[in-house]
Design a protein around this motif. Structure first.
Motif, PDB file in Angstrom:
ATOM      1  N   LYS A  12       7.378   1.957  -5.495  1.00 35.18           N
ATOM      2  CA  LYS A  12       6.345   2.305  -4.534  1.00 35.18           C
ATOM      3  C   LYS A  12       4.995   2.354  -5.248  1.00 35.18           C
ATOM      4  CE  LYS A  12       5.619   5.447  -0.727  1.00 35.18           C
ATOM      5  NZ  LYS A  12       5.992   6.696  -0.088  1.00 35.18           N
ATOM      6  N   VAL A  13       3.953   1.801  -4.610  1.00 38.33           N
ATOM      7  CA  VAL A  13       2.637   1.645  -5.231  1.00 38.33           C
ATOM      8  C   VAL A  13       1.593   2.469  -4.488  1.00 38.33           C
ATOM      9  CG1 VAL A  13       0.797  -0.021  -5.777  1.00 38.33           C
ATOM     10  CG2 VAL A  13       3.207  -0.685  -6.028  1.00 38.33           C
ATOM     11  N   LEU A  14       0.774   3.176  -5.261  1.00 38.65           N
ATOM     12  CA  LEU A  14      -0.379   3.891  -4.726  1.00 38.65           C
ATOM     13  C   LEU A  14      -1.634   3.262  -5.312  1.00 38.65           C
ATOM     14  CD1 LEU A  14      -1.652   6.256  -3.129  1.00 38.65           C
ATOM     15  CD2 LEU A  14      -1.444   7.626  -5.237  1.00 38.65           C
ATOM     16  N   LEU A  15      -2.540   2.844  -4.443  1.00 39.80           N
ATOM     17  CA  LEU A  15      -3.821   2.285  -4.856  1.00 39.80           C
ATOM     18  C   LEU A  15      -4.872   3.385  -4.689  1.00 39.80           C
ATOM     19  CD1 LEU A  15      -5.228  -1.167  -3.887  1.00 39.80           C
ATOM     20  CD2 LEU A  15      -6.657   0.848  -3.860  1.00 39.80           C
ATOM     21  N   VAL A  16      -5.483   3.797  -5.797  1.00 45.11           N
ATOM     22  CA  VAL A  16      -6.492   4.854  -5.819  1.00 45.11           C
ATOM     23  C   VAL A  16      -7.796   4.222  -6.288  1.00 45.11           C
ATOM     24  CG1 VAL A  16      -7.178   7.034  -6.911  1.00 45.11           C
ATOM     25  CG2 VAL A  16      -4.755   6.600  -6.387  1.00 45.11           C
ATOM     26  N   TYR A  17      -8.885   4.507  -5.578  1.00 49.36           N
ATOM     27  CA  TYR A  17     -10.145   3.914  -6.005  1.00 49.36           C
ATOM     28  C   TYR A  17     -11.320   4.823  -5.665  1.00 49.36           C
ATOM     29  CZ  TYR A  17     -10.997   2.662  -1.132  1.00 49.36           C
ATOM     30  OH  TYR A  17     -11.206   2.718   0.220  1.00 49.36           O
ATOM     31  N   PHE A  18     -12.386   4.628  -6.436  1.00 52.75           N
ATOM     32  CA  PHE A  18     -13.678   5.250  -6.173  1.00 52.75           C
ATOM     33  C   PHE A  18     -14.688   4.120  -6.060  1.00 52.75           C
ATOM     34  CE2 PHE A  18     -17.818   6.550  -7.885  1.00 52.75           C
ATOM     35  CZ  PHE A  18     -18.153   7.499  -6.941  1.00 52.75           C
ATOM     36  N   SER A  19     -15.544   4.206  -5.054  1.00 53.41           N
ATOM     37  CA  SER A  19     -16.552   3.172  -4.837  1.00 53.41           C
ATOM     38  C   SER A  19     -17.808   3.828  -4.294  1.00 53.41           C
ATOM     39  CB  SER A  19     -16.017   2.139  -3.839  1.00 53.41           C
ATOM     40  OG  SER A  19     -16.858   1.011  -3.755  1.00 53.41           O
ATOM     41  N   ALA A  46      -5.189  -4.330  -1.362  1.00 55.18           N
ATOM     42  CA  ALA A  46      -4.321  -3.660  -0.389  1.00 55.18           C
ATOM     43  C   ALA A  46      -3.859  -4.597   0.725  1.00 55.18           C
ATOM     44  CB  ALA A  46      -5.039  -2.450   0.204  1.00 55.18           C
ATOM     45  N   ALA A  47      -4.668  -5.580   1.067  1.00 55.77           N
ATOM     46  CA  ALA A  47      -4.287  -6.534   2.107  1.00 55.77           C
ATOM     47  C   ALA A  47      -3.181  -7.484   1.633  1.00 55.77           C
ATOM     48  CB  ALA A  47      -5.509  -7.347   2.547  1.00 55.77           C
ATOM     49  N   ARG A  48      -2.986  -7.574   0.319  1.00 57.91           N
ATOM     50  CA  ARG A  48      -2.039  -8.527  -0.240  1.00 57.91           C
ATOM     51  C   ARG A  48      -0.713  -7.908  -0.688  1.00 57.91           C
ATOM     52  NH1 ARG A  48      -7.037 -10.783  -1.026  1.00 57.91           N
ATOM     53  NH2 ARG A  48      -7.159 -13.043  -1.308  1.00 57.91           N
ATOM     54  N   ILE A  49      -0.696  -6.592  -0.924  1.00 54.04           N
ATOM     55  CA  ILE A  49       0.515  -5.970  -1.475  1.00 54.04           C
ATOM     56  C   ILE A  49       0.959  -4.781  -0.618  1.00 54.04           C
ATOM     57  CG2 ILE A  49      -0.053  -6.665  -3.836  1.00 54.04           C
ATOM     58  CD1 ILE A  49      -0.792  -3.669  -4.353  1.00 54.04           C
ATOM     59  N   GLU A  50       2.215  -4.416  -0.797  1.00 52.56           N
ATOM     60  CA  GLU A  50       2.752  -3.210  -0.172  1.00 52.56           C
ATOM     61  C   GLU A  50       2.261  -2.021  -0.977  1.00 52.56           C
ATOM     62  OE1 GLU A  50       4.555  -2.778   2.572  1.00 52.56           O
ATOM     63  OE2 GLU A  50       4.640  -4.919   3.007  1.00 52.56           O
ATOM     64  N   CYS A  51       1.419  -1.179  -0.383  1.00 47.29           N
ATOM     65  CA  CYS A  51       0.914  -0.010  -1.093  1.00 47.29           C
ATOM     66  C   CYS A  51       0.335   0.995  -0.109  1.00 47.29           C
ATOM     67  CB  CYS A  51      -0.158  -0.397  -2.115  1.00 47.29           C
ATOM     68  SG  CYS A  51      -1.708  -0.990  -1.404  1.00 47.29           S
ATOM     69  N   ASP A  52       0.210   2.205  -0.576  1.00 51.04           N
ATOM     70  CA  ASP A  52      -0.563   3.227   0.116  1.00 51.04           C
ATOM     71  C   ASP A  52      -1.900   3.307  -0.602  1.00 51.04           C
ATOM     72  OD1 ASP A  52       1.545   3.923   1.886  1.00 51.04           O
ATOM     73  OD2 ASP A  52       2.436   5.191   0.338  1.00 51.04           O
ATOM     74  N   SER A  53      -2.943   3.731   0.105  1.00 49.50           N
ATOM     75  CA  SER A  53      -4.277   3.792  -0.493  1.00 49.50           C
ATOM     76  C   SER A  53      -4.856   5.193  -0.390  1.00 49.50           C
ATOM     77  CB  SER A  53      -5.232   2.817   0.194  1.00 49.50           C
ATOM     78  OG  SER A  53      -4.839   1.487  -0.029  1.00 49.50           O
ATOM     79  N   TYR A  54      -5.638   5.533  -1.399  1.00 48.33           N
ATOM     80  CA  TYR A  54      -6.353   6.815  -1.433  1.00 48.33           C
ATOM     81  C   TYR A  54      -7.743   6.542  -1.997  1.00 48.33           C
ATOM     82  CZ  TYR A  54      -7.800  11.475  -2.898  1.00 48.33           C
ATOM     83  OH  TYR A  54      -8.502  12.651  -3.073  1.00 48.33           O
ATOM     84  N   GLU A  55      -8.771   6.861  -1.219  1.00 50.40           N
ATOM     85  CA  GLU A  55     -10.149   6.693  -1.686  1.00 50.40           C
ATOM     86  C   GLU A  55     -10.655   8.022  -2.231  1.00 50.40           C
ATOM     87  OE1 GLU A  55     -14.596   5.154  -0.323  1.00 50.40           O
ATOM     88  OE2 GLU A  55     -12.981   5.213   1.159  1.00 50.40           O
ATOM     89  N   ILE A  56     -11.097   8.020  -3.469  1.00 55.00           N
ATOM     90  CA  ILE A  56     -11.703   9.198  -4.089  1.00 55.00           C
ATOM     91  C   ILE A  56     -13.115   9.335  -3.542  1.00 55.00           C
ATOM     92  CG2 ILE A  56     -12.575  10.167  -6.255  1.00 55.00           C
ATOM     93  CD1 ILE A  56     -10.270   8.696  -7.678  1.00 55.00           C
TER      94      ILE A  56
END
Length: 184
Positions: A12-19, A46-56
């Motif tokens: 399972k993948v979590l994508l975390v980012y700050f922008s 995120a549009a290409r892979i199975e993941c959950d996202s969290y924006e910092i």
């Protein structure tokens, strides 16, 4: 780009980012962005892979203007600050892979990324960094994560120049394949 094949294929993948939107560097000048470059890149991934996202998001948001943001970042780096993150942090316990995305500010990840790394337990997880930059490339951010996350596997990062982020699809595809991330 050399990348270590995923230690947790199919995990399972979590994508975390700050922008940061607002006034940004643009080929030696400035340009106002409605959506920050790193968020554009994070959404592309995120549009290409199975993941959950969290924006910092910072409790004290960074200024929209470029120069005050640079000045604040310099102070935070000099002070080794840990800017507060707004809202609850994600529970990372169910994830085997965490993608960490940020801009490169002053040749480092913004200090709010250190707040995140210090605040969640990333031990045993595979960390895949990605950055947007103006002139510095990866700038050793993957090495910084390796030093901070000694109980994690930190793969080589994906650096994308901010001005060209809209055209980063082929680089993103290569990075996804090299890291054996599960596609949508």
């Amino acid at each position: 780009m050399t990348t270590t094949p995923s230690a947790n294929p199919g995990s399972k993948v979590l994508l975390v980012y700050f922008s940061r939107p607002g006034e940004n560097y643009w080929y030696g000048d400035r340009r106002n962005l409605d959506i920050g470059n790193t968020k554009v890149l994070a959404e592309m991934i995120a549009a290409r892979i199975e993941c959950d996202s969290y924006e910092i998001r910072a409790t004290d948001p960074y200024p929209d203007a470029y120069n005050p943001t640079v000045e604040r970042n310099s102070r935070e780096q000099d002070d080794s600050a840990r800017p507060a993150i707004a809202g609850d942090l994600p529970d990372v316990s169910g994830y085997g892979t965490v993608l960490l995305g940020s801009p490169v500010w002053g040749s480092r990840a913004p200090m709010i990324m250190s707040t995140f790394v210090d605040s969640v337990d990333l031990a045993g997880k595979e960390i895949l960094p990605f950055v947007t930059y103006a002139v510095s490339g990866m700038s050793g951010i993957d090495e910084d994560y390796r030093a901070a996350l000694t109980d994690s596997i930190v793969a080589d990062g994906l650096p994308i120049r901010g001005e060209t982020v809209a055209d980063a699809g082929p680089d993103v595809e290569s990075w996804i394949a090299a890291n054996r991330l599960t596609r949508r």
